[in-house]
Design a protein around this motif. Structure first.
Motif, PDB file in Angstrom:
ATOM      1  N   TYR A 505       0.834  -1.211   0.000  1.00  0.00           N
ATOM      2  CA  TYR A 505       0.000   0.000   0.000  1.00  0.00           C
ATOM      3  C   TYR A 505       0.868   1.260   0.000  1.00  0.00           C
ATOM      4  O   TYR A 505       0.640   2.191  -0.784  1.00  0.00           O
ATOM      5  CB  TYR A 505      -0.931   0.027   1.216  1.00  0.00           C
ATOM      6  CG  TYR A 505      -1.632   1.360   1.345  1.00  0.00           C
ATOM      7  CD1 TYR A 505      -2.713   1.669   0.522  1.00  0.00           C
ATOM      8  CD2 TYR A 505      -1.161   2.329   2.227  1.00  0.00           C
ATOM      9  CE1 TYR A 505      -3.329   2.914   0.591  1.00  0.00           C
ATOM     10  CE2 TYR A 505      -1.774   3.576   2.298  1.00  0.00           C
ATOM     11  CZ  TYR A 505      -2.853   3.859   1.488  1.00  0.00           C
ATOM     12  OH  TYR A 505      -3.445   5.089   1.537  1.00  0.00           O
ATOM     13  N   PHE A 506       1.884   1.285   0.872  1.00  0.00           N
ATOM     14  CA  PHE A 506       2.739   2.484   0.950  1.00  0.00           C
ATOM     15  C   PHE A 506       3.517   2.678  -0.356  1.00  0.00           C
ATOM     16  O   PHE A 506       3.793   3.809  -0.760  1.00  0.00           O
ATOM     17  CB  PHE A 506       3.699   2.374   2.140  1.00  0.00           C
ATOM     18  CG  PHE A 506       2.998   2.427   3.467  1.00  0.00           C
ATOM     19  CD1 PHE A 506       2.101   3.450   3.759  1.00  0.00           C
ATOM     20  CD2 PHE A 506       3.211   1.447   4.430  1.00  0.00           C
ATOM     21  CE1 PHE A 506       1.434   3.496   4.981  1.00  0.00           C
ATOM     22  CE2 PHE A 506       2.551   1.500   5.653  1.00  0.00           C
ATOM     23  CZ  PHE A 506       1.656   2.515   5.929  1.00  0.00           C
ATOM     24  N   GLN A 507       3.846   1.572  -1.027  1.00  0.00           N
ATOM     25  CA  GLN A 507       4.537   1.672  -2.305  1.00  0.00           C
ATOM     26  C   GLN A 507       3.620   2.274  -3.371  1.00  0.00           C
ATOM     27  O   GLN A 507       4.025   3.153  -4.141  1.00  0.00           O
ATOM     28  CB  GLN A 507       5.010   0.277  -2.746  1.00  0.00           C
ATOM     29  CG  GLN A 507       5.813   0.292  -4.045  1.00  0.00           C
ATOM     30  CD  GLN A 507       6.222  -1.100  -4.488  1.00  0.00           C
ATOM     31  OE1 GLN A 507       6.000  -2.084  -3.785  1.00  0.00           O
ATOM     32  NE2 GLN A 507       6.823  -1.195  -5.670  1.00  0.00           N
ATOM     33  N   LEU A 508       2.365   1.813  -3.414  1.00  0.00           N
ATOM     34  CA  LEU A 508       1.406   2.341  -4.394  1.00  0.00           C
ATOM     35  C   LEU A 508       1.059   3.794  -4.091  1.00  0.00           C
ATOM     36  O   LEU A 508       0.883   4.608  -5.003  1.00  0.00           O
ATOM     37  CB  LEU A 508       0.131   1.482  -4.407  1.00  0.00           C
ATOM     38  CG  LEU A 508       0.307   0.020  -4.853  1.00  0.00           C
ATOM     39  CD1 LEU A 508      -1.023  -0.724  -4.747  1.00  0.00           C
ATOM     40  CD2 LEU A 508       0.825  -0.048  -6.285  1.00  0.00           C
ATOM     41  N   ALA A 509       0.961   4.124  -2.790  1.00  0.00           N
ATOM     42  CA  ALA A 509       0.651   5.502  -2.402  1.00  0.00           C
ATOM     43  C   ALA A 509       1.758   6.464  -2.838  1.00  0.00           C
ATOM     44  O   ALA A 509       1.516   7.652  -3.071  1.00  0.00           O
ATOM     45  CB  ALA A 509       0.441   5.586  -0.895  1.00  0.00           C
ATOM     46  N   ALA A 510       2.991   5.920  -2.952  1.00  0.00           N
ATOM     47  CA  ALA A 510       4.116   6.745  -3.427  1.00  0.00           C
ATOM     48  C   ALA A 510       4.204   6.732  -4.956  1.00  0.00           C
ATOM     49  O   ALA A 510       5.203   7.183  -5.527  1.00  0.00           O
ATOM     50  CB  ALA A 510       5.416   6.230  -2.831  1.00  0.00           C
TER      51      ALA A 510
END
Length: 590
Positions: A505-510
């Motif tokens: 999730y944090f990767q996609l949010a970035a």
């Protein structure tokens, strides 16, 4: 195919169950004065469990016409080489200082015994399928200077045997500390090997005669540590789950509200965040053939682990059921190769791959290839050492035949079934023609820092239990608490899935849409932590030494950790894929 696998596993269960009652004697019942089979197994340095040799590699008294016991595949893989022992222990017949033989040791034989005593050599025997151990000698270290140490060989063995009616229940062996032969100096020595046998009656039933071997791992202080390990793991899981559920649900809820708002607001907001990359998030990964092969191998290893746990919980791997674990590993791995073929080829075709035959070959070699190369090297080392870990040519032929006649055909059948499954990759959003450029990201969002973060938490949930497993596999402890190990395994899977989902999730949010390989690498990174633990265990928690033992430890642990990497990587990717599909299905993708 599923029915065939179920039948095969049932057959394996029956085979292992039958293996439990196999003995030199058919039913373990004896008449007074009848000879009970006693087999000498192996000798070796106490601290090097892989470095074992045949019992008569040391110049002990050998009986006339040494008979070798026929052994199953698993026993040979375990390094067991049973031969008839020189001691005769008839049922309920006491003996006092019975002479086995008199022997005159040459200078070379004395030096051989001295070297063995110096390395804390132990012997292992089986009496009516009950294991017994003892040291072959002792070192007198009263003097400070090692050159003044005295080396002694034990020559008198006491056998204390307990029986119930017509059955052997328990056997203990001890050496007489006063009956010694000095082997300190290189000179010929006279040895008179003697043994004493005492029979005593007990009320313990035959069905419980193996309990004493499993009780050592169930002692209260050991159980407390195991339960502490589980509580520690559960707290880790609860904290992680609670943290992720709170953060992700709140953030995702805000995201859904923001993206579902009126069109004008959405236009203002959609230039950032994971919705912005909806046209790239389902773009197929690079090296999709390798990726599919890794998923197929990981799924097979996961299935293998589950079946091994089922057999363990049923009670097949009771202490000293010689070779049952190795037999189960070989047979189940061969039978589950169809799962690897089906999963890999099916997923490869979903990713619009065309060369499915090459993908199938890659799947077959991805785990077996490194394992085979490692085995070839280590078996060559064992042959050079003339150790019992060296597999005989006949056993290697049997394993090759299993791989050729069972593993490979099932892999091909699974691959053909996967190719013909016609399953489509379910992507909630259409993929754009050209990939979007990934914005510059800080160093801690790179693959290696993310893998370090992903592997640490699952490893922290299992590291206490790891010590007991290592002490059992690479030592002389007995591990029988499979229920606790199964709970720890479930916790490991949950933590791996959750941490991979969070990092995805944090990767996609970035706005980094290359999450496929990253989720696999993050899930599997626990395997790298386990291998790092191997280095710590070898140097800090064990007394292993010598080239053979060191190469066996690090070689086979590398294969096991690689298997964990593939298995947990598959778990991580599957969890991330479910999550990504869910969040993109919940928004309106244009």
């Amino acid at each position: 195919m599923a029915n065939t696998l179920a039948v095969a596993i049932l057959a394996l269960l029956l085979l292992c169950a039958l293996d439990r009652v196999r003995s030199g004697a058919s039913d373990h019942r004896y008449n007074d004065g009848e000879v009970v089979p006693l087999y000498a197994n192996k000798v070796g340095p106490f601290h090097n469990p892989s470095e074992t040799y045949r019992y008569f590699d040391l110049p002990f008294c050998s009986p006339d016409g040494v008979k070798e016991k026929k052994e199953a595949l698993g026993e040979i893989l375990n390094g067991d080489r049973l031969v008839s022992a020189p001691y005769k222990l008839e049922f309920k017949k006491n003996k006092d200082s019975e002479v086995v033989c008199k022997s005159k040791l040459t200078k070379e034989e004395v030096a051989q015994f001295r070297a063995a005593v110096n390395k804390d050599y132990y012997f292992q025997m089986y009496y009516d399928d009950l294991p017994i151990w003892g040291f072959i000698g002792k070192v007198d270290k009263d003097r400070k200077d090692p050159s003044d140490f005295k080396y002694y060989l034990y020559k008198h063995i006491h056998f204390d045997i307990f029986y119930n009616k017509d059955r052997v229940i328990e056997i203990n062996v001890r050496t007489d500390p006063n009956a010694l032969v000095d082997v300190t100096e290189d000179k010929e020595a006279e040895v008179e090997y003697v043994y004493t046998v005492n029979w005593k009656e007990t009320s313990t039933p035959f069905e419980k005669r193996m309990d004493k071997y499993s009780q050592s791992s169930s002692l209260p202080h050991h159980l407390e540590i195991h339960w502490f390990s589980i509580i520690n793991s559960c707290v880790t899981v609860l904290l992680l789950t609670g943290f992720l559920a709170t953060i992700l649900m709140r953030v995702l809820k805000n995201d859904f509200v923001k993206y579902a708002h009126d069109e004008e607001t959405a236009e203002d907001q959609e230039e950032t965040g994971w919705k912005y990359i909806h046209g790239d998030v389902f773009r197929y990964p690079k090296y999709k053939s390798l990726f599919s092969a890794a998923l197929g191998s990981g799924t097979q290893l996961f299935t293998l682990t589950v079946f091994i746990f089922i057999l363990a919980l049923v009670g097949v791997f009771y202490p000293y059921n010689r070779g049952a674990l190795f037999t189960a590993l070989v047979v189940i791995y061969a039978l589950t190769s169809g799962i690897a073929g089906y999963t890999a080829t099916s997923f490869y075709c979903q990713l619009e791959g065309t060369n499915w035959v090459r993908n199938l070959l890659l799947t077959g070699c991805l785990f077996c290839g490194p394992l085979f190369l490692t085995f070839c090297f280590l078996n060559s080392v064992a042959i050079a050492y003339t150790a019992t870990a060296a597999l005989p040519f006949g056993t290697i032929v049997v394993i090759v035949l299993i791989w050729t006649l069972v593993t490979s055909p099932l892999l091909v059948l699974g691959g053909i079934a996967g190719k013909n499954s016609k399953a489509e990759f379910q992507a909630p959003c259409r993929t754009t023609k050209y990939p979007r450029e990934i914005p510059p990201l800080p160093w801690y969002r790179g693959a290696i820092p993310q893998m370090a973060m992903a592997g640490f938490l699952p490893f922290s949930a299992i590291y206490i239990e790891l010590y007991y497993i290592f002490a059992s596999v690479w030592g002389h402890r007995i591990y029988t608490i499979y229920s606790i190990l199964f709970i720890v395994f479930i916790i490991l899977l949950i933590v791996t899935a959750f941490i991979t989902v969070a990092l995805t999730y944090f990767q996609l949010a970035a706005e980094d849409h290359e999450w496929w390989w990253r989720s696999f690498l993050c899930g599997g990174s626990t395997g790298l932590f386990i291998y790092a633990y191997c280095l710590y265990y070898y140097h800090a928690r064990s007394d292993m030494s010598g080239f053979m033992q060191t190469s066996f430890f690090f070689g086979y642990m590398a294969c096991i950790c690689y298997g964990f990497f593939l298995m947990l990587g598959t778990v991580g990717f599957r969890a991330a894929l479910l999550f990504v599909r869910h969040i993109y299905r919940s928004i309106k993708c244009e």
